[in-house]
Design a protein around this motif. Structure first.
Motif, mmCIF file in Angstrom:
data_model
loop_
_atom_site.group_PDB
_atom_site.id
_atom_site.type_symbol
_atom_site.label_atom_id
_atom_site.label_comp_id
_atom_site.label_asym_id
_atom_site.label_seq_id
_atom_site.Cartn_x
_atom_site.Cartn_y
_atom_site.Cartn_z
ATOM 1 N N THR A 1 -3.046 -4.051 -1.542
ATOM 2 C CA THR A 1 -2.229 -3.860 -0.256
ATOM 3 C C THR A 1 -2.300 -2.352 0.330
ATOM 4 O O THR A 1 -2.113 -2.112 1.516
ATOM 5 N N GLY B 1 -1.132 -7.580 3.785
ATOM 6 C CA GLY B 1 -1.360 -5.994 4.134
ATOM 7 C C GLY B 1 -1.027 -5.628 5.696
ATOM 8 O O GLY B 1 -0.529 -4.816 5.919
ATOM 9 N N ARG C 1 2.561 -5.458 6.776
ATOM 10 C CA ARG C 1 3.343 -4.551 5.859
ATOM 11 C C ARG C 1 4.356 -3.723 6.824
ATOM 12 O O ARG C 1 5.568 -3.608 6.263
#
Lengths: 341, 560
Positions: free
Chosen positions: A91, A325, A328
């Motif tokens: 990530t 990701g 986020r």
């Protein structure tokens, strides 16, 4: 006398500086710098294996925690000092600012890695990973007369009020993977509802991912949401804790490897990356990691003894890493607005 | 400082132009390194605070500063730092008074104990507090107190422990010197002790008190280690920097808060200028050193308080020491030395690296900070104010911010100092400029207490300023220079947050090993490594003492 002291000081300073100046280039040109976030002891063990298999490459390794390493790589981005990124959270890797620093490379044996564990753009591939787990302190559980929680849902029980700690997702990757998996499992609306309910029982949001397990191990709190390997190691240390893999399926994170575009020693760097998929490396990984994405080894006895299911994939939640990701910033912003104290 | 009394006209032994060249030379010798190693890295990171997605601007500031959360963080930071600094300065003043102005047995020992918190990474002390006062700490386990250390009070206690030695160093320097004639005259005129304290002691220590408060406040305001370990959900600006930079790789917003954290230092600069013009010089040419006579009531009262403070410090450090010899804290308290077999990367090697770093930092730090203080005090020019500001600002910069600034500034191939990047030399340099304010203030405090009449007499006799400094000033202040060196040595052994970004695979330092151990939950091993660091510092102090004794120098207190 005083002059003598001054002379002594000057000589000492000079000597110190000379000793500290960079070593003259070693005849052996094959020296690469590797940045990693593997835990200290894992990294040391893997490095021993690497040096054995690649005797002609001098691997210089710097180990920093995931967040420290992100700051370091970004700060150095104008003039990268490393050739390889090794074992670093996916990530973080898929941050566009980081991806821009990487060069696509397909190491030998990449077919062994399933497509979901590598970048479509070939910039990274993950051979290892880690998963979320609770560290539950047996002593404190007994003293407070609490049941053993087996799932995230169990932690909503009001009896756990003030006894649960979890990482702050804004500062810890482990914290983020926990809430990202909860949101992916339950869906947007129910996920946030759950997090708000859980918040009532949380004693502290701790700024690192390993510390919740460590403080639970020390008996400061009954339950620390952390990651499985930390629990396994603390059990091996002798702490009176039980590792619990949440029944809903444990959130998890991949640790990826990549080639740095600015590297001036790409041949050696590529050979190192090839090595990370070789039997020598994979054997070492199996010794230390609960998640290894390629076949070729067995889970060590101490993992099983600590309570890790033999078929690890059954315990893991199938994370959508691309989604984790890309969402986020948005998830963390919302968490900070709605939940952070 | 620019308002000092005009120097008596030089009788012409040294031409005035030479003096001007000398002033320029020494000023440059201070300003150039300050710019290269402090301003440049700071500009590098702060320019990030102005970088927004649509060009340069104050967008990042606007995004943060108006928010409710930001207001809370500022209030938390200021209230906590203010309270902790007040407690620190009050305790340190009493302690300094006890060791400098009372007749007590074991003064050296008391001072050594008070300095112990400087010898170990602050991370470990906060850990020590948790081992002692945590929910499952010794006190709660043994006596079932319901103490919950996490939160506001925990952070205050940890920070008082952290800042106490710094405040003490400055206050002890301020109280160490005095003119016994003043006290004698007062006594003859029938002044009571309290009146003497108010009219002689306090005015003499005013600058030291302000400096100590300022240093404590800046240290506490910018420290994130204590807040992270013991603060629980009590958040401050420094932890927010950590969240932004380390948690979300968001340098821009982290830098904005870094700028906000600089404010107290700039404010303090104005206070400093005002105060220093009113500073009473405690020592003049006619002064006689203090003659401290025993006084039962005073000595007993201050003695009790000082020993009590030392006892509390010893308790926390002792807990760390104890934990390093325990099999598994707190479950298996049997004795073991197994934690001293370090299984951290490179084992004990980082400790040796740190010792080399500490020696370099001690020498460089003493040279640079005392030069800065001398230039400020003895070579006034238009840049004096700037030097003071830059010298003091260092203490307001969070270590993390300065460390990242070093990466940005020195990893840049366009910087002529780029070859330093990745070498061991950059680490002591970073530590020197990170701790610049503390060293600078110790020297400046002792310089300010020396009367101008020394300079005037020397100048009248035809000595150049350089000669005056070498033959008059240096002999008076060199003991404080030694203690500045000791301070830099100690800090270099334990500084963590600043150096973590510039260590390279070949330059690992001890404090980072402690962090790695603590990160992976090896509390006992982290404690053991800290004990090794403390042993090195204490060993170095004893060695230096021996060296001074061999050089027939007595009566120099290394930690003053």
């Amino acid at each position: 006398m005083r002059a003598a002291v001054y002379n002594l000081m000057a000589t000492g300073l000079l000597a110190g500086f000379l000793a500290a100046s960079p070593e003259p280039a070693v005849a052996q040109a094959q020296s690469i710098t590797v940045y990693t976030s593997y835990e200290e002891d894992e990294a040391a063990a893997f490095l021993v294996a690497a040096k054995k298999d690649l005797p002609d490459i001098d691997v210089k390794m710097l180990r920093l925690s995931t967040g420290d390493l992100a700051a370091r790589i970004l700060a150095e981005s104008a003039n990268p000092q490393h050739d390889v990124v090794w074992g670093w959270a996916v990530t973080n890797m898929i941050d566009p600012r980081i991806l821009a620093l990487l060069e696509p490379y397909e190491p030998k044996g990449i077919d062994k890695v399933a497509a979901q564990y590598r970048d479509a753009g070939k910039k990274w591939f993950a051979v290892t990973g880690y998963m979320a787990a609770f560290c539950v302190n047996n002593e404190r559980l007994k003293a407070k007369n609490l049941p053993l929680p087996t799932s995230w849902e169990d932690l909503l029980d009001p009896r756990f009020k003030g006894e649960v700690v979890m990482p702050n997702p804004a500062s810890s990757g482990t914290g983020y993977l926990q809430i990202a998996s909860i949101i992916q499992q339950r869906g947007e609306e129910k996920g946030w509802e759950y997090l708000k309910g859980l918040d009532k029982n949380i004693a502290q949001y701790i700024k690192s991912g390993s510390r919740p397990c460590n403080v639970a191990s020390a008996g400061e709190f009954a339950v620390g949401a952390s990651f499985a390997l930390r629990a396994i190691k603390n059990i091996a240390e002798g702490f009176p804790i039980t590792m619990v893999i949440p029944k809903e399926g444990a959130g998890n994170e991949l640790e990826a490897n990549a080639l740095v575009a600015a590297s001036k020693k790409k041949d050696a760097a590529r050979r190192f990356l090839d090595w990370t998929l070789s039997p020598g490396a994979v054997n070492a990984y199996y010794d230390w990691k609960e998640i290894v994405t390629v076949a070729g080894g067995r889970m060590p006895e101490r993992f099983v003894k600590a309570g890790l299911p033999a078929d690890i994939s059954s315990a893991m939640f199938k994370m959508d890493f691309a989604r984790a990701g890309s969402e986020r910033t948005q998830i963390i912003d919302r968490w900070k607005k709605d939940i952070e104290r | 400082m620019t308002r000092r009394t005009a120097l008596v006209a030089s009788p012409g032994v040294v031409p005035a132009s030479d003096e001007r060249i000398l002033t320029l030379a020494v000023t440059l010798a201070v300003v150039l390194p300050l710019f290269s190693f402090f301003v440049l890295p700071l500009v590098a990171i702060l320019s990030k605070s102005l970088a927004t997605s649509d060009g340069i601007g104050f967008g990042n500031y606007l995004r943060i500063i108006g928010t409710r959360r930001f207001a809370d963080l500022v209030i938390n930071s200021v209230v906590m730092s203010g309270l902790a600094s007040l407690i620190t300065v009050a305790l340190a003043f009493v302690f300094a008074y006890a060791t400098q102005r009372c007749r007590l047995p074991g003064r050296e020992l008391l001072t050594l104990i008070a300095m112990l918190p400087l010898f170990a990474p602050s991370l470990v002390q906060a850990q020590g507090l948790v081992l002692l006062l945590g929910r499952n700490g010794l006190l709660n386990r043994q006596f079932g107190f319901g103490i919950d250390i996490y939160g506001f009070w925990g952070v205050v206690i940890a920070n008082v422990l952290y800042a106490f030695p710094f405040a003490l160093l400055i206050l002890a320097a301020a109280l160490a010197v005095g003119d016994s004639r003043l006290y004698e005259s007062a006594r003859v005129m029938g002044a009571k002790p309290w009146r003497m304290f108010r009219t002689i002691t306090l005015p003499g220590a005013r600058y030291g008190l302000a400096a100590a408060f300022f240093v404590a406040f800046s240290l506490i305001m910018t420290d994130f280690g204590n807040a992270v370990v013991i603060g629980g959900d009590f958040n401050v600006l420094a932890t927010e920097v950590y969240n932004q930079v380390i948690g979300q790789a968001n340098f821009e917003l982290g830098a904005v808060i870094g700028v906000v954290l600089l404010m107290p230092a700039i404010l303090a600069q104005f206070v400093e200028t005002r105060l220093s013009t009113r500073q009473v010089q405690a020592v003049s040419a006619q002064s006689r050193p203090l003659d401290i006579r025993p006084e039962l009531v005073r000595d007993t009262a201050f003695g009790i308080v000082a020993f009590l403070i030392a006892g509390l410090i010893l308790l926390v450090i002792g807990t760390v020491f104890f934990a390093s010899f325990v099999r598994l804290w707190p479950y298996n308290m049997s004795f073991t030395v197994r934690h001293y077999a370090f299984d951290v990367q490179n084992g004990l090697a980082p400790l040796w690296t740190s010792i080399a770093v500490a020696f370099m930092a001690a020498i460089l730090g003493t040279a640079m900070t005392s030069l800065a203080a001398i230039v400020v005090q003895k070579f006034p020019s238009r840049s004096t104010g700037l030097i003071v500001l830059l010298s003091l600002m260092s203490s307001a910069v969070p270590g993390m911010v300065l460390g990242l600034g070093y990466v940005l500034a020195f990893n840049n191939p366009a910087n002529p100092l780029n070859p330093l990047y990745g070498t061991l030399v950059l680490i002591p340099i970073l530590i020197v400029y990170y701790m610049h304010a503390q060293g600078f203030l110790i020297t400046l405090t002792s310089l300010k207490q020396i009367s101008n009449s020394f300079d005037e007499a020397a100048t009248t006799l035809g000595a150049s300023r350089l000669r005056t400094i070498m033959t008059v000033t240096m002999p008076l202040i060199w003991p404080s220079l030694v203690s500045v060196g000791v301070l830099f040595f100690m800090r270099a052994m334990v500084t963590l947050s600043a150096v973590i970004f510039i260590i390279s695979p070949t330059t690992q330092v001890a404090a980072v090993s402690v962090l790695q151990l603590s990160d992976r939950g090896a509390v006992n091993q982290a404690a053991a490594f800290s004990v090794c660091i403390m042993a090195v510092v204490i060993g170095a102090l004893l060695g230096l003492k021996l060296l001074l004794a061999l050089c027939a120098v007595r009566d120099v207190r290394l930690i003053r």
